[in-house]
Design a protein around this motif. Structure first.
Motif, mmCIF file in Angstrom:
data_model
loop_
_atom_site.group_PDB
_atom_site.id
_atom_site.type_symbol
_atom_site.label_atom_id
_atom_site.label_comp_id
_atom_site.label_asym_id
_atom_site.label_seq_id
_atom_site.Cartn_x
_atom_site.Cartn_y
_atom_site.Cartn_z
ATOM 1 N N GLY A 44 -0.916 15.415 1.139
ATOM 2 C CA GLY A 44 -0.643 14.125 1.770
ATOM 3 C C GLY A 44 -1.858 13.523 2.443
ATOM 4 N N ASN A 45 -1.620 12.350 2.995
ATOM 5 C CA ASN A 45 -2.683 11.656 3.699
ATOM 6 C C ASN A 45 -2.713 12.076 5.167
ATOM 7 N N THR B 284 7.397 8.097 2.120
ATOM 8 C CA THR B 284 6.160 7.448 1.682
ATOM 9 C C THR B 284 5.897 7.484 0.171
ATOM 10 N N GLY C 45 1.465 18.273 4.251
ATOM 11 C CA GLY C 45 1.021 17.146 5.084
ATOM 12 C C GLY C 45 1.364 15.814 4.468
ATOM 13 N N CYS C 46 2.546 15.717 3.908
ATOM 14 C CA CYS C 46 2.960 14.497 3.219
ATOM 15 C C CYS C 46 4.435 14.262 3.514
ATOM 16 N N ASN C 47 4.774 13.054 3.902
ATOM 17 C CA ASN C 47 6.169 12.740 4.232
ATOM 18 C C ASN C 47 6.832 11.993 3.071
ATOM 19 N N LEU D 140 -2.510 14.987 6.737
ATOM 20 C CA LEU D 140 -3.304 16.103 7.227
ATOM 21 C C LEU D 140 -4.798 15.817 7.191
ATOM 22 N N PRO E 142 2.067 4.551 -2.793
ATOM 23 C CA PRO E 142 1.658 5.161 -4.058
ATOM 24 C C PRO E 142 2.505 4.732 -5.255
ATOM 25 N N HIS F 179 -7.671 13.820 10.522
ATOM 26 C CA HIS F 179 -8.110 14.722 11.591
ATOM 27 C C HIS F 179 -9.624 14.896 11.513
ATOM 28 N N ASN G 279 10.626 16.380 9.571
ATOM 29 C CA ASN G 279 11.077 15.008 9.351
ATOM 30 C C ASN G 279 11.996 14.931 8.130
ATOM 31 N N ASP H 203 0.851 -1.186 0.000
ATOM 32 C CA ASP H 203 0.000 0.000 0.000
ATOM 33 C C ASP H 203 0.888 1.237 0.000
ATOM 34 N N PHE I 169 8.743 0.637 7.884
ATOM 35 C CA PHE I 169 7.623 -0.297 7.816
ATOM 36 C C PHE I 169 6.629 0.259 6.789
ATOM 37 N N HIS J 78 5.722 18.168 11.744
ATOM 38 C CA HIS J 78 6.906 17.439 12.197
ATOM 39 C C HIS J 78 8.035 17.720 11.227
ATOM 40 N N ASN K 160 2.802 0.645 7.290
ATOM 41 C CA ASN K 160 1.809 0.452 8.334
ATOM 42 C C ASN K 160 2.385 -0.566 9.309
ATOM 43 N N ILE L 41 5.070 21.709 4.341
ATOM 44 C CA ILE L 41 4.197 22.206 5.414
ATOM 45 C C ILE L 41 3.772 21.009 6.252
ATOM 46 N N ASP L 42 4.208 20.964 7.497
ATOM 47 C CA ASP L 42 3.993 19.748 8.288
ATOM 48 C C ASP L 42 4.013 20.099 9.768
HETATM 49 N N1 LIG Z 1 7.654 4.070 4.497
HETATM 50 C C1 LIG Z 1 6.322 4.010 4.452
HETATM 51 N N2 LIG Z 1 5.671 4.349 3.323
HETATM 52 C C2 LIG Z 1 4.315 4.313 3.289
HETATM 53 C C3 LIG Z 1 3.556 3.894 4.393
HETATM 54 C C4 LIG Z 1 4.277 3.509 5.565
HETATM 55 O O1 LIG Z 1 3.697 3.088 6.579
HETATM 56 N N3 LIG Z 1 5.638 3.599 5.562
HETATM 57 N N4 LIG Z 1 2.195 3.855 4.343
HETATM 58 C C5 LIG Z 1 1.533 3.987 3.060
HETATM 59 C C6 LIG Z 1 0.158 4.467 3.248
HETATM 60 S S1 LIG Z 1 -1.058 3.322 3.623
HETATM 61 C C7 LIG Z 1 -0.169 5.750 3.156
HETATM 62 S S2 LIG Z 1 -1.782 6.236 3.397
HETATM 63 C C8 LIG Z 1 0.815 6.764 2.796
HETATM 64 C C9 LIG Z 1 0.820 7.913 3.786
HETATM 65 O O2 LIG Z 1 1.831 8.805 3.469
HETATM 66 P P1 LIG Z 1 1.666 10.379 3.636
HETATM 67 O O3 LIG Z 1 0.674 10.869 2.657
HETATM 68 O O4 LIG Z 1 3.020 10.945 3.586
HETATM 69 O O5 LIG Z 1 0.957 10.507 5.057
HETATM 70 P P2 LIG Z 1 1.505 10.366 6.555
HETATM 71 O O6 LIG Z 1 2.898 9.881 6.563
HETATM 72 O O7 LIG Z 1 0.466 9.665 7.318
HETATM 73 O O8 LIG Z 1 1.490 11.853 7.042
HETATM 74 C C10 LIG Z 1 2.192 12.799 6.295
HETATM 75 C C11 LIG Z 1 2.650 13.921 7.149
HETATM 76 O O9 LIG Z 1 1.527 14.625 7.666
HETATM 77 C C12 LIG Z 1 1.953 15.232 8.848
HETATM 78 N N5 LIG Z 1 0.785 15.748 9.561
HETATM 79 C C13 LIG Z 1 0.054 15.188 10.537
HETATM 80 N N6 LIG Z 1 -0.941 16.009 10.903
HETATM 81 C C14 LIG Z 1 -0.831 17.121 10.131
HETATM 82 C C15 LIG Z 1 -1.573 18.329 10.033
HETATM 83 O O10 LIG Z 1 -2.542 18.568 10.746
HETATM 84 N N7 LIG Z 1 -1.171 19.236 9.098
HETATM 85 C C16 LIG Z 1 -0.096 19.019 8.307
HETATM 86 N N8 LIG Z 1 0.218 19.946 7.414
HETATM 87 N N9 LIG Z 1 0.645 17.895 8.403
HETATM 88 C C17 LIG Z 1 0.255 16.955 9.283
HETATM 89 C C18 LIG Z 1 2.754 14.147 9.525
HETATM 90 O O11 LIG Z 1 3.666 14.709 10.436
HETATM 91 C C19 LIG Z 1 3.464 13.483 8.349
HETATM 92 O O12 LIG Z 1 4.774 13.939 8.178
HETATM 93 O O13 LIG Z 1 2.124 6.233 2.759
HETATM 94 C C20 LIG Z 1 2.269 4.958 2.172
HETATM 95 N N10 LIG Z 1 3.683 4.689 2.139
#
Ligand SMILES: Nc1nc2c(c(=O)[nH]1)N[C@H]1C(S)=C(S)[C@@H](COP(=O)(O)OP(=O)(O)OC[C@H]3O[C@@H](n4cnc5c(=O)[nH]c(N)nc54)[C@H](O)[C@@H]3O)O[C@H]1N2
Ligand SMILES: Nc1nc2c(c(=O)[nH]1)N[C@H]1C(S)=C(S)[C@@H](COP(=O)(O)OP(=O)(O)OC[C@H]3O[C@@H](n4cnc5c(=O)[nH]c(N)nc54)[C@H](O)[C@@H]3O)O[C@H]1N2
Ligand code: SF4
Ligand SMILES: [Mo]
Length: 678
Positions: free
Chosen positions: A298-299, A182, A176-178, A301, A18, A304, A208, A16, A572, A206, A574, A203-204
């Motif tokens: 990102g996912n 990810t 809001g995307c790491n 943000l 992208p 919430h 990171n 899972d 990891f 954390h 998830n 914009i986050d």
């Molecule tokens: N290495 C790795 N890769 C993955 C995953 C994994 O577990 N590990 N999981 C997969 C899955 S299922 C998904 S859904 C995606 C998720 O990947 P991303 O879309 O990157 O989502 P997250 O890492 O959940 O969160 C992204 C960022 O949002 C920040 N954040 C939290 N709350 C807020 C907020 O209120 N505002 C803002 N601006 N930022 C906020 C967090 O600090 C984090 O850095 O990644 C996928 N890829």
């Protein structure tokens, strides 16, 4: 890459993520010896993440489940004995019959997500089986439900720009995307954009890996992104940085948006978000004067209370500056819509004997198991590890402990969820079976053909549900089919983006790009009800939501001092890989990032063990005093497996089953906690 005596075969990464990479797998006879990125795939470009580079360690892991097992100890104890598939299938089907006779089919609940993203194994034969059975339906909302709905309210579909175009972007907001952890291939495209002169802003909540890679980092208070978006809109309008031709031609509700944005001047937004007013103004000016600009939403943000609105509000920005239709301009939350296959033909919802059967939101599994009426009597888990990933762990586990609940779990490993199962069934890895893969980010379809035989007595989800269907006496024309037949059913669909994508061609080339030769979706064919990008949404008003973006604070009770954000970690996916030594070593242990002022105030130092708690639960963790979060914010990354000896509990014992503002989404990150030294 080819070594003497070895051959290289093609595969696809099933996780899972992208990027849905194309893999080159080196085989020594029938054994996988190493895994690389496919250099020929236009998106993968030969690069894959460290997690999957060592996937052979997962496939040949000594802990892999190899045969079915029945529980012999108490639930949760992890004591099982080996049984045969015949015994397992007999027991499952007789339980189905008995449950349907005594309580009705609604008392059966499937629970799955995308541990394997293959279309056949995640939303194919399994869904068809449970529809035919008449089981309760599951609303699969745990990941991106709120944000997808929010994006859709503004833009009409879960569809953004082609990520390959982002090399042309000149200003990039990673919101809001790491990405670095990810979505690594988006990073590769943006590195190219940067070489061509682009600026990247993160914009986050954390600071990171992604913040360190970006050119500029903006720290925001969790759950306040709607206010930031409205603040930017305020400045764009006030300073005449909008594209009035575009707005006039392609959008609706601009007047209402102007009125709403009036309430969000930079000083007010600064008070809500914690971002200095000058920074808001300078970001708006940069955004309003740079083209093409790209926002990767990102996912994170959207996990919430107000996550749907956050994405909805951010999605308004590109239209204000006329970015859609310019190569490299626009936004991207998810692109799943483009590669939609014939899900009706696969899942056959028409087979449901009772159309009014209830739907259970997967974010409320705890509540469903503890108090739903009619009670859930049979739970069938596959492609998911709810004892770790679902919110409000203590209630989930309380439900899983019920003596009168019969739980079947199909997985590759004895996960924390398996420990509560009555029957555990061994699953193949994706290397062992065929499937069809679409990405929710790039625009290529891929066919996967097995590269090794099923190990031990493992069965794929497809095979398991096919055999269960046949043993239940279901129609052979629906269940006695091959994977190839089902892939053909999936592709037989009047989605113009699938034009030219056939089984034969996929077999020949491995992957094919969706038909993007047609004119772009936006702005001319925007699939909203009005056909325009909707700053004002009548659909939202009718759904009882504010029709124009509006900041509504988080709903978590404010009696506890800290907001805890528990996102995924780098090594990891998830909870997948949480049992693999190499990757666990890289992550070391779960840590809690905390601002130095907060730590000082509580007499905490780096490395202290602490208890974090709220009225749902508690967990013990090690503090890291860091300058990477704002005061009042705590961050812990990774969905770790339970570890009895170290007392590590799932962070989800703290999160809530409360649903987000839209789509029934999860609110993992809107969690308040207190903290004390142990
Ligand atoms: N290495 C790795 N890769 C993955 C995953 C994994 O577990 N590990 N999981 C997969 C899955 S299922 C998904 S859904 C995606 C998720 O990947 P991303 O879309 O990157 O989502 P997250 O890492 O959940 O969160 C992204 C960022 O949002 C920040 N954040 C939290 N709350 C807020 C907020 O209120 N505002 C803002 N601006 N930022 C906020 C967090 O600090 C984090 O850095 O990644 C996928 N890829
Ligand atoms: N606190 C907190 N909780 C979160 C999140 C967060 O950021 N913070 N993220 C949320 C998000 S975005 C998501 S997507 C969910 C993910 O939640 P899940 O989808 O449950 O993800 P995983 O933990 O990876 O569990 C997938 C399981 O499927 C198994 N599996 C893999 N392939 C197969 C197969 O072919 N057949 C079968 N039967 N099993 C297979 C794996 O071994 C693994 O145990 O977690 C959510 N939970
Ligand atoms: S996890 Fe993501 S980045 Fe890693 S190989 Fe799979 S698709 Fe590619
Ligand atoms: Mo996710």
């Amino acid at each position: 890459m080819q070594q003497l005596g070895n051959r290289v075969v093609r595969s696809v990464c099933p996780f899972d993520c992208p990027d849905t990479c194309s893999l080159h797998v080196t085989m020594d006879n029938d054994r996988i010896v190493s895994i690389d990125g496919n250099p020929d795939h236009p998106v993968t470009q030969g690069a894959i993440c460290n997690k999957v580079r060592h996937l052979n360690e997962r496939v040949y892991h000594p802990d892999r489940l190899m045969y079915p097992m029945r529980r012999v100890g108490p639930k949760g104890s992890g004591q099982f004995e080996r049984i045969s598939w015949d015994e397992a299938v007999d027991e499952i089907t007789s339980r189905f019959h008995r449950t349907i006779r005594d309580q009705g089919a609604e008392a059966i609940l499937p629970y799955s997500f995308y541990g394997n993203m293959g279309i056949l194994n995640a939303e194919g034969m399994d869904r068809r089986f449970f529809h035919r059975l008449g089981a309760s339906r599951l609303d699969r909302t745990i990941c991106n439900a709120a944000g997808s709905q929010g994006f859709k309210y503004t833009m009409g579909a879960s569809a953004g720009i082609d990520p390959e175009d982002t090399v042309h972007s000149k200003l990039i907001l990673i919101w809001g995307c790491n990405l670095v952890s990810t979505n690594m291939h988006q990073v590769m495209y943006l590195n190219e954009a940067r070489k061509r002169g682009a600026t990247i802003i993160h914009i986050d909540v954390h600071r990171n890996r992604t913040s360190k890679w970006a050119d500029r980092f903006i720290a925001i208070q969790p759950g306040t992104d709607v206010a930031l978006a409205l603040g930017l809109i305020h400045v764009l309008i006030k300073e005449n940085l909008t594209d009035s031709d575009f707005i006039g031609k392609y959008t609706t509700g601009y007047e209402e948006l102007i009125a709403k944005a009036e309430e969000y001047p930079p000083e007010v937004v600064s008070g809500i978000t914690g971002i200095p007013a000058e920074e808001i103004v300078s970001l708006a000016r940069l955004y309003g004067s740079t083209s093409p600009s790209f926002i990767r939403i990102g996912n994170g943000l959207q996990h919430h209370d107000n996550g749907g609105m956050a994405v909805r509000a951010i999605a308004c920005l590109p239209a204000l500056t006329g970015q859609w239709g310019i190569q490299g301009g626009g936004a991207l939350k998810g692109n799943g819509w483009y590669g939609s296959v014939n899900s009706f033909a696969l899942e056959r919802p028409d087979l449901l004997p009772n159309r009014d059967v209830r739907t259970i939101n997967m974010n409320r599994l705890g509540e469903a198991l503890v108090s739903a009426r009619p009670a859930v009597q049979m739970l069938f888990v596959y492609n998911s590890n709810p004892a770790v990933v679902a919110p409000d762990q203590n209630q989930v586990r309380q439900g899983l402990m019920r003596d009168d609940l019969f739980t079947v779990v199909h997985d590759l490993f004895l996960t924390d969820t398996c420990r509560y199962a009555d029957l555990v069934l061994p699953a193949t890895s994706h290397f062992e079976n065929p499937d069809l893969f679409a990405s929710y980010w790039h625009l290529y379809m891929q066919l996967h053909e097995p590269i090794i035989e099923p190990m031990g007595e493992c069965k794929s989800n497809f095979t398991l549900f096919k055999e269960l269907g046949l043993r239940m006496g279901f129609e052979s024309e629906l269940f006695d089919i091959t994977e190839e037949q089902m892939i053909r059913q999936a592709l037989d669909y009047n989605n113009p983006y699938l034009e030219g994508i056939t089984y034969e061609k996929l077999q020949e080339f491995g992957w094919l790009k969706l038909n993007t030769a047609r004119p772009p979706l936006y702005p001319d064919r925007t699939p909203t009800p009005s056909g325009k990008i909707e700053f004002y949404s009548e659909t939202m008003r009718r759904a009882g939501l504010p029709p124009v973006p509006e900041y509504i604070p988080l709903r978590e009770k404010e009696d506890l001092p800290f907001l805890l954000v528990t996102g995924p970690n780098h090594s990891f996916i998830n909870s997948t890989f949480g049992n693999q030594e190499r990757l666990k070593k890289l992550e070391k242990q779960p840590v809690l990032d905390m601002h130095a002022d907060d730590a000082a105030e509580r007499g905490l130092e780096d490395g202290n063990r602490v208890r974090i708690w709220n009225d749902r639960g508690e967990c013990r963790i090690t503090v890291k005093v860091a300058d990477n979060v704002l005061p009042g914010v705590l961050v812990c990354q990774g969905l770790w497996w339970e570890n009895g000896s170290e007392g590590i509990q799932s962070v989800n014992s703290l999160t809530s089953q409360r649903l987000a503002d839209m789509g029934g989404g999860a609110t993992f990150f809107s969690t308040r906690v207190d903290i004390e030294k142990v």
